[in-house]
Write a protein that holds these residues in place. Structure first.
Motif, PDB file in Angstrom:
ATOM      1  N   LEU A 171       0.826  -1.208   0.000  1.00 44.45           N
ATOM      2  CA  LEU A 171       0.000   0.000   0.000  1.00 44.45           C
ATOM      3  C   LEU A 171       0.863   1.261   0.000  1.00 44.45           C
ATOM      4  CD1 LEU A 171      -2.823  -0.971   2.546  1.00 44.45           C
ATOM      5  CD2 LEU A 171      -3.082  -0.602   0.074  1.00 44.45           C
ATOM      6  N   ALA A 172       1.939   1.232   0.776  1.00 48.68           N
ATOM      7  CA  ALA A 172       2.848   2.385   0.824  1.00 48.68           C
ATOM      8  C   ALA A 172       3.423   2.663  -0.553  1.00 48.68           C
ATOM      9  CB  ALA A 172       3.969   2.130   1.829  1.00 48.68           C
ATOM     10  N   THR A 173       3.791   1.614  -1.264  1.00 53.68           N
ATOM     11  CA  THR A 173       4.367   1.763  -2.607  1.00 53.68           C
ATOM     12  C   THR A 173       3.340   2.318  -3.587  1.00 53.68           C
ATOM     13  OG1 THR A 173       5.934  -0.030  -2.189  1.00 53.68           O
ATOM     14  CG2 THR A 173       5.485   0.518  -4.500  1.00 53.68           C
ATOM     15  N   ILE A 174       2.117   1.817  -3.519  1.00 53.90           N
ATOM     16  CA  ILE A 174       1.038   2.312  -4.387  1.00 53.90           C
ATOM     17  C   ILE A 174       0.845   3.817  -4.189  1.00 53.90           C
ATOM     18  CG2 ILE A 174      -1.445   2.225  -4.821  1.00 53.90           C
ATOM     19  CD1 ILE A 174      -0.171  -0.249  -5.868  1.00 53.90           C
ATOM     20  N   LEU A 175       0.765   4.243  -2.934  1.00 50.02           N
ATOM     21  CA  LEU A 175       0.499   5.652  -2.624  1.00 50.02           C
ATOM     22  C   LEU A 175       1.690   6.544  -2.965  1.00 50.02           C
ATOM     23  CD1 LEU A 175      -1.349   5.037   0.740  1.00 50.02           C
ATOM     24  CD2 LEU A 175      -2.359   6.116  -1.276  1.00 50.02           C
ATOM     25  N   TRP A 176       2.882   6.073  -2.656  1.00 51.26           N
ATOM     26  CA  TRP A 176       4.091   6.851  -2.965  1.00 51.26           C
ATOM     27  C   TRP A 176       4.197   7.081  -4.465  1.00 51.26           C
ATOM     28  CZ3 TRP A 176       9.560   4.972  -4.043  1.00 51.26           C
ATOM     29  CH2 TRP A 176      10.490   6.016  -3.921  1.00 51.26           C
ATOM     30  N   THR A 177       3.964   6.030  -5.234  1.00 56.23           N
ATOM     31  CA  THR A 177       4.058   6.128  -6.691  1.00 56.23           C
ATOM     32  C   THR A 177       3.012   7.088  -7.249  1.00 56.23           C
ATOM     33  OG1 THR A 177       4.812   3.835  -6.769  1.00 56.23           O
ATOM     34  CG2 THR A 177       4.088   4.819  -8.840  1.00 56.23           C
ATOM     35  N   PHE A 178       1.780   6.981  -6.753  1.00 61.34           N
ATOM     36  CA  PHE A 178       0.731   7.891  -7.222  1.00 61.34           C
ATOM     37  C   PHE A 178       1.110   9.337  -6.909  1.00 61.34           C
ATOM     38  CE2 PHE A 178      -3.251  10.234  -7.007  1.00 61.34           C
ATOM     39  CZ  PHE A 178      -3.908   9.789  -8.150  1.00 61.34           C
ATOM     40  N   GLY A 179       1.714   9.550  -5.742  1.00 68.13           N
ATOM     41  CA  GLY A 179       2.111  10.899  -5.362  1.00 68.13           C
ATOM     42  C   GLY A 179       3.187  11.478  -6.251  1.00 68.13           C
ATOM     43  N   PHE A 180       4.316  10.768  -6.397  1.00 72.70           N
ATOM     44  CA  PHE A 180       5.413  11.366  -7.174  1.00 72.70           C
ATOM     45  C   PHE A 180       5.088  11.426  -8.661  1.00 72.70           C
ATOM     46  CE2 PHE A 180       7.350   6.928  -6.933  1.00 72.70           C
ATOM     47  CZ  PHE A 180       7.363   6.666  -8.297  1.00 72.70           C
ATOM     48  N   ASP A 181       4.271  10.484  -9.173  1.00 67.60           N
ATOM     49  CA  ASP A 181       3.956  10.551 -10.601  1.00 67.60           C
ATOM     50  C   ASP A 181       2.920  11.628 -10.890  1.00 67.60           C
ATOM     51  OD1 ASP A 181       4.814   9.385 -13.079  1.00 67.60           O
ATOM     52  OD2 ASP A 181       2.791   8.607 -13.329  1.00 67.60           O
ATOM     53  N   THR A 182       2.092  11.962  -9.910  1.00 64.21           N
ATOM     54  CA  THR A 182       1.184  13.099 -10.068  1.00 64.21           C
ATOM     55  C   THR A 182       1.981  14.392 -10.192  1.00 64.21           C
ATOM     56  OG1 THR A 182      -0.644  12.022  -8.901  1.00 64.21           O
ATOM     57  CG2 THR A 182      -0.655  14.431  -8.954  1.00 64.21           C
ATOM     58  N   VAL A 183       3.011  14.524  -9.357  1.00 57.40           N
ATOM     59  CA  VAL A 183       3.875  15.707  -9.447  1.00 57.40           C
ATOM     60  C   VAL A 183       4.587  15.738 -10.797  1.00 57.40           C
ATOM     61  CG1 VAL A 183       5.913  16.848  -8.480  1.00 57.40           C
ATOM     62  CG2 VAL A 183       4.207  15.838  -6.962  1.00 57.40           C
ATOM     63  N   TYR A 184       5.054  14.570 -11.246  1.00 56.70           N
ATOM     64  CA  TYR A 184       5.742  14.496 -12.536  1.00 56.70           C
ATOM     65  C   TYR A 184       4.802  14.924 -13.666  1.00 56.70           C
ATOM     66  CZ  TYR A 184       9.705  12.729 -15.272  1.00 56.70           C
ATOM     67  OH  TYR A 184      10.812  12.629 -16.074  1.00 56.70           O
TER      68      TYR A 184
END
Length: 288
Positions: A171-184
């Motif tokens: 779950l941490a990986t899913i959320l972290w990825t969604f966060g940084f890729d949204t910024v990207y």
């Protein structure tokens, strides 16, 4: 040869590291940690080949759109330095090498890892098209990243019976990825609107930064719970605290700067550093 490295994005180590970091979290949270050198090598090589395949698939799908976006117009397929035929050949090679890596996993874990790899492949190949038909394509990428937790765990433990530790790491990986890729995605927001592509940055609008902040906060909470259940030592927690504060600082800096390629790129690089810091804390906790 240099253009083929660019097509694979192997000239940009941050993009490879940000995939391998959650794999490291997974490996160092398993009961078997620290992992063997064989498993480490397999996971690193597998990450390089799979991410290379994903980047090529992305560029094949987007070669016409990439010409219209400042950040991507110099990619080898977009500017014609690499032919479409050559890109397809390289994609097939990367998929073949990825399969070879999975088949190199010790026999006790091989079948499960092969199943997980097969399940991940449709998402990897589907993601590049998602921005055409799905408002939150970053969620598809997050699911792809989630397999970078499940496969290493399966390779190390020969099962997915990881309980709360594995669930929260995933779950941490899913959320972290969604966060940084949204910024990207914020770097391309204005151009994506013009050419009719979707992204979470566009769909969330003014709520983007609050969502990213929440994603990072939950990432750290879930990793704290995973670390607690995995009985990590006290040495881990200063690393965790610095990372938790650092991720929120990165969001605050975004709110005080104009959106752009350099801003999003710096944020991405800093997430690599912060994710690596968490991994370093896990490593120290297991070996000291």
């Amino acid at each position: 040869m240099g253009y083929y490295f660019q097509l694979l994005r192997w000239n940009k180590p941050s993009g490879r590291l940000i995939l391998l970091i959650p794999s490291g979290w997974s490996l160092w949270l398993t009961p078997a940690a620290p992992p063997s050198l064989l498993i480490l090598g397999i996971i690193i090589l597998g990450g390089l080949f799979v991410s290379g395949a994903g980047c090529i698939a992305n560029d094949i799908w987007d070669r016409k759109f990439d010409k219209k976006v400042i950040r991507t117009k110099e990619r080898p397929l977009a500017n014609g330095k690499v032919s479409l035929k050559a890109a397809w050949i390289l994609l097939i090679l990367m998929l073949f090498f990825s399969l070879f890596i999975v088949l190199s996993i010790p026999q006790d874990s091989r079948n499960l890892c092969l199943l997980l790899s097969s399940l991940s492949l449709p998402f990897i190949l589907l993601y590049p098209s998602a921005k055409r038909w799905f408002q939150y394509p970053q969620l598809i990428l997050s699911i792809c990243w989630g397999f970078s937790v499940l496969i290493p765990w399966a390779a190390s433990e020969s099962s997915l019976a990881g309980g709360v530790t594995l669930l929260f790491c995933w779950l941490a990986t899913i959320l972290w990825t969604f966060g940084f890729d949204t910024v990207y995605a914020m770097a391309d927001e204005s151009e994506d609107k013009v050419i009719g592509l979707n992204s979470s940055a566009i769909s969330l609008g003014g709520k983007s930064l609050k969502t990213v902040s929440l994603c990072y906060f939950l990432t750290c909470i879930f990793l704290a719970l995973a670390a607690f259940k995995a009985n990590l030592g006290l040495i881990y927690w200063p690393f965790w605290l610095i990372t938790t504060l650092g991720m929120q600082r990165e969001v605050f800096l975004l709110s005080s700067k104009s959106k752009g390629i350099k801003t999003s790129g710096l944020h991405f690089s800093n997430q690599v550093r912060l994710g690596s810091l968490l991994l370093l804390g896990m490593v120290f906790s297991k070996i000291i």
